[in-house]
Design an enzyme around this catalytic site. Sequence first.
Site, short mmCIF file in Angstrom:
data_model
loop_
_atom_site.label_atom_id
_atom_site.label_comp_id
_atom_site.label_asym_id
_atom_site.label_seq_id
_atom_site.Cartn_x
_atom_site.Cartn_y
_atom_site.Cartn_z
N ASN A 284 0.79 -1.22 0.00
CA ASN A 284 0.00 0.00 0.00
C ASN A 284 0.83 1.28 0.00
O ASN A 284 0.36 2.33 -0.43
CB ASN A 284 -0.93 -0.01 1.22
CG ASN A 284 -1.61 1.32 1.46
OD1 ASN A 284 -2.51 1.70 0.71
ND2 ASN A 284 -1.17 2.03 2.50
N TYR B 270 3.84 9.50 -11.26
CA TYR B 270 2.84 8.73 -10.52
C TYR B 270 2.07 7.81 -11.46
O TYR B 270 1.91 6.61 -11.20
CB TYR B 270 1.89 9.67 -9.80
CG TYR B 270 0.86 8.97 -8.93
CD1 TYR B 270 1.20 8.52 -7.65
CD2 TYR B 270 -0.44 8.77 -9.38
CE1 TYR B 270 0.26 7.89 -6.85
CE2 TYR B 270 -1.38 8.13 -8.59
CZ TYR B 270 -1.03 7.69 -7.32
OH TYR B 270 -1.97 7.06 -6.53
N LYS C 86 2.16 3.65 -11.37
CA LYS C 86 0.98 2.85 -11.09
C LYS C 86 0.63 1.92 -12.26
O LYS C 86 0.13 0.81 -12.04
CB LYS C 86 -0.20 3.75 -10.74
CG LYS C 86 -0.03 4.50 -9.42
CD LYS C 86 0.18 3.55 -8.25
CE LYS C 86 0.21 4.26 -6.91
NZ LYS C 86 0.36 3.33 -5.76
N THR D 112 -9.08 10.94 2.44
CA THR D 112 -8.42 10.37 3.61
C THR D 112 -8.11 11.50 4.60
O THR D 112 -8.42 12.67 4.34
CB THR D 112 -7.11 9.67 3.21
OG1 THR D 112 -6.17 10.67 2.76
CG2 THR D 112 -7.35 8.65 2.10
#
Length: 259
Positions: free
Chosen positions: A96, A163, A167, A198
Amino acid sequence: MGIKDKMSLQQYTSIITGGAAGLGRSMASALAEMGSNLVIVDLNRNKADRAAEELREQFGVQVYVMEANVCSPEDALRVQEETVREFGRIDVLINNAGIVKNAKAEDTSYQDWLDVMNVNLNGVFLMSQAVGREMIRQRKGSIINISSMSGIIVNTPQCQIAYNVSKAGVISLTKTLAAEWAPYGIRVNTIAPGYMKTELTEKFFLEGGQLIDRWMSMTPMGRPGVPDELQGIAVYLASEASSYTTGSVFSVDGGYTAW
């Protein structure tokens, strides 16, 4: 075996990187609720210790904390070895830990590119390799990689080339490991979240603005997700309920990638 028994994680041992907060903390809670003992791997030892104490009190499982850098081959091996020494086996690995840096392609520094690739892609490989070797010996295990819808599409209007590419790499890594390790009874899948609210991003979403409006207008459900909305898929992929599931990408994005 009924579905309740298949979803049970009693006697399991699960490793969660970046498990002290956010998505990792929520998935750790879900696995603990289903009976799994936990190893929380995080760079923030104080926050990880607090999370561990809360999980022990709430669910009565064993929670072991390790301060480790997923980008380090030595640390990845140490996590694997200490987990086996402490619990005797490893049933689940959730990769994660991740970071993001926003910059146009022409302005992205090589160091920023390396930083993102090291955490988001190299870290997933190193942890999967170290833990995978133990799972090969066991002839059983489930690896759950947290990628992103950014590995499937190109986000707009923000620029985040490192990024996105990292991914996309996680998705390819997932499929490759799934194919290579299926003969050993190891399942490898990836969850690809969309925009999530979050503790780190909540203020950003509450303040709103043109960027948030753009994102939500492109999301059929019209809202960001919250960490608890990854719990069900995490438990499914960790458990025997997903015994014929490997090499799959599960988008949890409010429908963003459907348009």
